[in-house]
Scaffold this motif. Structure first.
Motif, PDB file in Angstrom:
ATOM      1  N   ILE A  10       0.845  -1.212   0.000  1.00  0.00           N
ATOM      2  CA  ILE A  10       0.000   0.000   0.000  1.00  0.00           C
ATOM      3  C   ILE A  10       0.866   1.241   0.000  1.00  0.00           C
ATOM      4  CG2 ILE A  10      -1.652   1.328   1.362  1.00  0.00           C
ATOM      5  CD1 ILE A  10      -2.897  -1.317   2.209  1.00  0.00           C
ATOM      6  N   LEU A  11       1.960   1.199   0.740  1.00  0.00           N
ATOM      7  CA  LEU A  11       2.883   2.340   0.781  1.00  0.00           C
ATOM      8  C   LEU A  11       3.518   2.576  -0.580  1.00  0.00           C
ATOM      9  CD1 LEU A  11       3.846   4.319   2.941  1.00  0.00           C
ATOM     10  CD2 LEU A  11       5.810   2.819   3.286  1.00  0.00           C
ATOM     11  N   VAL A  12       3.902   1.549  -1.259  1.00  0.00           N
ATOM     12  CA  VAL A  12       4.503   1.675  -2.600  1.00  0.00           C
ATOM     13  C   VAL A  12       3.458   2.193  -3.587  1.00  0.00           C
ATOM     14  CG1 VAL A  12       5.474   0.336  -4.523  1.00  0.00           C
ATOM     15  CG2 VAL A  12       6.322  -0.041  -2.215  1.00  0.00           C
ATOM     16  N   VAL A  13       2.242   1.663  -3.520  1.00  0.00           N
ATOM     17  CA  VAL A  13       1.167   2.117  -4.415  1.00  0.00           C
ATOM     18  C   VAL A  13       0.876   3.596  -4.177  1.00  0.00           C
ATOM     19  CG1 VAL A  13      -1.282   1.845  -4.954  1.00  0.00           C
ATOM     20  CG2 VAL A  13       0.162  -0.175  -4.725  1.00  0.00           C
ATOM     21  N   GLN A  14       0.819   3.991  -2.933  1.00  0.00           N
ATOM     22  CA  GLN A  14       0.595   5.408  -2.623  1.00  0.00           C
ATOM     23  C   GLN A  14       1.738   6.267  -3.156  1.00  0.00           C
ATOM     24  OE1 GLN A  14       0.109   5.528   1.629  1.00  0.00           O
ATOM     25  NE2 GLN A  14      -2.114   5.198   1.521  1.00  0.00           N
ATOM     26  N   PHE A  15       2.950   5.762  -3.022  1.00  0.00           N
ATOM     27  CA  PHE A  15       4.124   6.497  -3.514  1.00  0.00           C
ATOM     28  C   PHE A  15       4.053   6.637  -5.039  1.00  0.00           C
ATOM     29  CE2 PHE A  15       8.582   6.612  -4.914  1.00  0.00           C
ATOM     30  CZ  PHE A  15       8.956   7.814  -4.322  1.00  0.00           C
ATOM     31  N   LEU A  16       3.665   5.552  -5.709  1.00  0.00           N
ATOM     32  CA  LEU A  16       3.541   5.595  -7.173  1.00  0.00           C
ATOM     33  C   LEU A  16       2.418   6.559  -7.605  1.00  0.00           C
ATOM     34  CD1 LEU A  16       4.073   1.843  -8.134  1.00  0.00           C
ATOM     35  CD2 LEU A  16       5.661   3.753  -8.466  1.00  0.00           C
ATOM     36  N   ILE A  17       1.321   6.506  -6.885  1.00  0.00           N
ATOM     37  CA  ILE A  17       0.217   7.446  -7.184  1.00  0.00           C
ATOM     38  C   ILE A  17       0.682   8.886  -6.968  1.00  0.00           C
ATOM     39  CG2 ILE A  17      -2.049   8.240  -6.405  1.00  0.00           C
ATOM     40  CD1 ILE A  17      -2.775   5.310  -5.898  1.00  0.00           C
ATOM     41  N   LEU A  18       1.425   9.106  -5.895  1.00  0.00           N
ATOM     42  CA  LEU A  18       1.949  10.452  -5.624  1.00  0.00           C
ATOM     43  C   LEU A  18       2.891  10.905  -6.728  1.00  0.00           C
ATOM     44  CD1 LEU A  18       2.053  12.814  -3.637  1.00  0.00           C
ATOM     45  CD2 LEU A  18       3.969  11.662  -2.516  1.00  0.00           C
ATOM     46  N   ILE A  19       3.752  10.026  -7.197  1.00  0.00           N
ATOM     47  CA  ILE A  19       4.662  10.365  -8.298  1.00  0.00           C
ATOM     48  C   ILE A  19       3.858  10.642  -9.572  1.00  0.00           C
ATOM     49  CG2 ILE A  19       6.445   9.418  -9.838  1.00  0.00           C
ATOM     50  CD1 ILE A  19       7.682   8.089  -7.394  1.00  0.00           C
ATOM     51  N   GLY A  20       2.839   9.817  -9.839  1.00  0.00           N
ATOM     52  CA  GLY A  20       1.990  10.020 -11.026  1.00  0.00           C
ATOM     53  C   GLY A  20       1.272  11.369 -10.984  1.00  0.00           C
ATOM     54  N   ILE A  21       0.723  11.690  -9.824  1.00  0.00           N
ATOM     55  CA  ILE A  21       0.022  12.989  -9.679  1.00  0.00           C
ATOM     56  C   ILE A  21       1.012  14.134  -9.824  1.00  0.00           C
ATOM     57  CG2 ILE A  21      -1.190  14.456  -8.030  1.00  0.00           C
ATOM     58  CD1 ILE A  21      -2.624  11.944  -7.023  1.00  0.00           C
ATOM     59  N   SER A  22       2.210  13.967  -9.295  1.00  0.00           N
ATOM     60  CA  SER A  22       3.237  15.017  -9.400  1.00  0.00           C
ATOM     61  C   SER A  22       3.624  15.245 -10.863  1.00  0.00           C
ATOM     62  CB  SER A  22       4.482  14.650  -8.591  1.00  0.00           C
ATOM     63  OG  SER A  22       4.175  14.554  -7.225  1.00  0.00           O
ATOM     64  N   LEU A  23       3.823  14.127 -11.594  1.00  0.00           N
ATOM     65  CA  LEU A  23       4.166  14.260 -13.023  1.00  0.00           C
ATOM     66  C   LEU A  23       3.032  14.899 -13.814  1.00  0.00           C
ATOM     67  CD1 LEU A  23       5.985  10.841 -13.664  1.00  0.00           C
ATOM     68  CD2 LEU A  23       7.024  13.115 -13.561  1.00  0.00           C
ATOM     69  N   TRP A  24       1.804  14.501 -13.492  1.00  0.00           N
ATOM     70  CA  TRP A  24       0.642  15.070 -14.171  1.00  0.00           C
ATOM     71  C   TRP A  24       0.534  16.580 -13.880  1.00  0.00           C
ATOM     72  CZ3 TRP A  24      -4.298  16.527 -11.997  1.00  0.00           C
ATOM     73  CH2 TRP A  24      -5.269  16.808 -12.964  1.00  0.00           C
ATOM     74  N   ALA A  25       0.733  16.977 -12.616  1.00  0.00           N
ATOM     75  CA  ALA A  25       0.698  18.399 -12.233  1.00  0.00           C
ATOM     76  C   ALA A  25       1.816  19.166 -12.923  1.00  0.00           C
ATOM     77  CB  ALA A  25       0.791  18.540 -10.720  1.00  0.00           C
ATOM     78  N   TYR A  26       3.007  18.553 -13.031  1.00  0.00           N
ATOM     79  CA  TYR A  26       4.134  19.205 -13.705  1.00  0.00           C
ATOM     80  C   TYR A  26       3.828  19.430 -15.187  1.00  0.00           C
ATOM     81  CZ  TYR A  26       8.839  19.994 -15.502  1.00  0.00           C
ATOM     82  OH  TYR A  26       9.939  20.516 -16.131  1.00  0.00           O
ATOM     83  N   SER A  27       3.247  18.411 -15.846  1.00  0.00           N
ATOM     84  CA  SER A  27       2.908  18.569 -17.268  1.00  0.00           C
ATOM     85  C   SER A  27       1.808  19.616 -17.453  1.00  0.00           C
ATOM     86  CB  SER A  27       2.506  17.236 -17.890  1.00  0.00           C
ATOM     87  OG  SER A  27       1.253  16.821 -17.404  1.00  0.00           O
ATOM     88  N   LEU A  28       0.850  19.664 -16.529  1.00  0.00           N
ATOM     89  CA  LEU A  28      -0.197  20.691 -16.602  1.00  0.00           C
ATOM     90  C   LEU A  28       0.388  22.088 -16.429  1.00  0.00           C
ATOM     91  CD1 LEU A  28      -3.292  19.249 -14.682  1.00  0.00           C
ATOM     92  CD2 LEU A  28      -3.048  19.670 -17.127  1.00  0.00           C
ATOM     93  N   SER A  29       1.339  22.244 -15.517  1.00  0.00           N
ATOM     94  CA  SER A  29       1.930  23.571 -15.310  1.00  0.00           C
ATOM     95  C   SER A  29       2.723  23.997 -16.553  1.00  0.00           C
ATOM     96  CB  SER A  29       2.811  23.598 -14.062  1.00  0.00           C
ATOM     97  OG  SER A  29       3.998  22.849 -14.266  1.00  0.00           O
ATOM     98  N   LYS A  30       3.392  23.032 -17.221  1.00  0.00           N
ATOM     99  CA  LYS A  30       4.113  23.356 -18.463  1.00  0.00           C
ATOM    100  C   LYS A  30       3.123  23.795 -19.545  1.00  0.00           C
ATOM    101  CE  LYS A  30       8.351  21.336 -19.249  1.00  0.00           C
ATOM    102  NZ  LYS A  30       9.148  20.325 -19.919  1.00  0.00           N
ATOM    103  N   LYS A  31       2.002  23.071 -19.648  1.00  0.00           N
ATOM    104  CA  LYS A  31       0.976  23.439 -20.631  1.00  0.00           C
ATOM    105  C   LYS A  31       0.439  24.841 -20.351  1.00  0.00           C
ATOM    106  CE  LYS A  31      -1.270  19.308 -22.413  1.00  0.00           C
ATOM    107  NZ  LYS A  31      -2.448  18.453 -22.359  1.00  0.00           N
ATOM    108  N   LEU A  32       0.159  25.114 -19.090  1.00  0.00           N
ATOM    109  CA  LEU A  32      -0.366  26.429 -18.720  1.00  0.00           C
ATOM    110  C   LEU A  32       0.631  27.534 -19.054  1.00  0.00           C
ATOM    111  CD1 LEU A  32      -2.183  25.764 -15.336  1.00  0.00           C
ATOM    112  CD2 LEU A  32      -3.199  26.476 -17.490  1.00  0.00           C
ATOM    113  N   LYS A  33       1.923  27.295 -18.781  1.00  0.00           N
ATOM    114  CA  LYS A  33       2.939  28.295 -19.105  1.00  0.00           C
ATOM    115  C   LYS A  33       3.010  28.517 -20.612  1.00  0.00           C
ATOM    116  CE  LYS A  33       5.921  27.611 -15.085  1.00  0.00           C
ATOM    117  NZ  LYS A  33       7.213  27.119 -14.609  1.00  0.00           N
ATOM    118  N   ARG A  34       2.935  27.419 -21.384  1.00  0.00           N
ATOM    119  CA  ARG A  34       2.975  27.535 -22.838  1.00  0.00           C
ATOM    120  C   ARG A  34       1.744  28.299 -23.357  1.00  0.00           C
ATOM    121  NH1 ARG A  34       3.654  22.444 -23.999  1.00  0.00           N
ATOM    122  NH2 ARG A  34       1.476  22.003 -24.458  1.00  0.00           N
TER     123      ARG A  34
END
Length: 136
Positions: A10-34
């Motif tokens: 469960i800890l690993v799954v949560q960590f992976l979900i957190l990394i996925g959400i972080s990457l998704w937020a990072y890509s959204l912020s790049k899109k918004l800046k563009r």
């Protein structure tokens, strides 16, 4: 031990979900800046186009004002020429009528058309009538 393994999973799954959400937020912020940069570029292009159109309109307005002035001068000159020529022939026609000239005399001597000569003759006759008979 199995609970430990489940907890770690469960800890690993949560960590992976957190990394996925972080990457998704990072890509959204790049899109918004563009998108923001594209919007700024579009705004600057529009401002440049408006400035070009405004300066063209100002130039065209100045040209129109200059042309209008020239036209007014030409119209005034034309009016002066016509009034000078017209007044001379009309004044001459009135003098001839005072001397007893006919409509045909006015046409031949003053260069008037027949309708003008007849009108001047009628106006001359009307002006010679006493004022109390003019409106009858």
């Amino acid at each position: 031990m199995e609970s430990q393994w489940l907890f770690n999973l469960i800890l690993v799954v949560q960590f992976l979900i957190l990394i996925g959400i972080s990457l998704w937020a990072y890509s959204l912020s790049k899109k918004l800046k563009r998108l923001a940069k594209n919007q700024i570029d579009a705004d600057q292009n529009q401002k440049k186009q408006v400035q070009v159109l405004a300066s063209g309109s100002i130039g065209m307005g100045r040209r129109l004002v200059a042309i209008e002035k020239k036209l007014n001068i030409a119209v005034e000159r034309q009016s002066e020429i016509l009034s000078k020529e017209g007044n001379v022939s009309y004044n001459r026609a009135m003098e001839l009528l005072e001397l007893g000239a006919t409509v045909d005399d006015l046409v031949s001597k003053c260069g008037l058309i027949r309708a003008e000569a007849e009108l001047i003759s009628l106006l001359h006759k009307e002006s010679r009538r006493p004022s109390n008979q003019r409106f009858n």
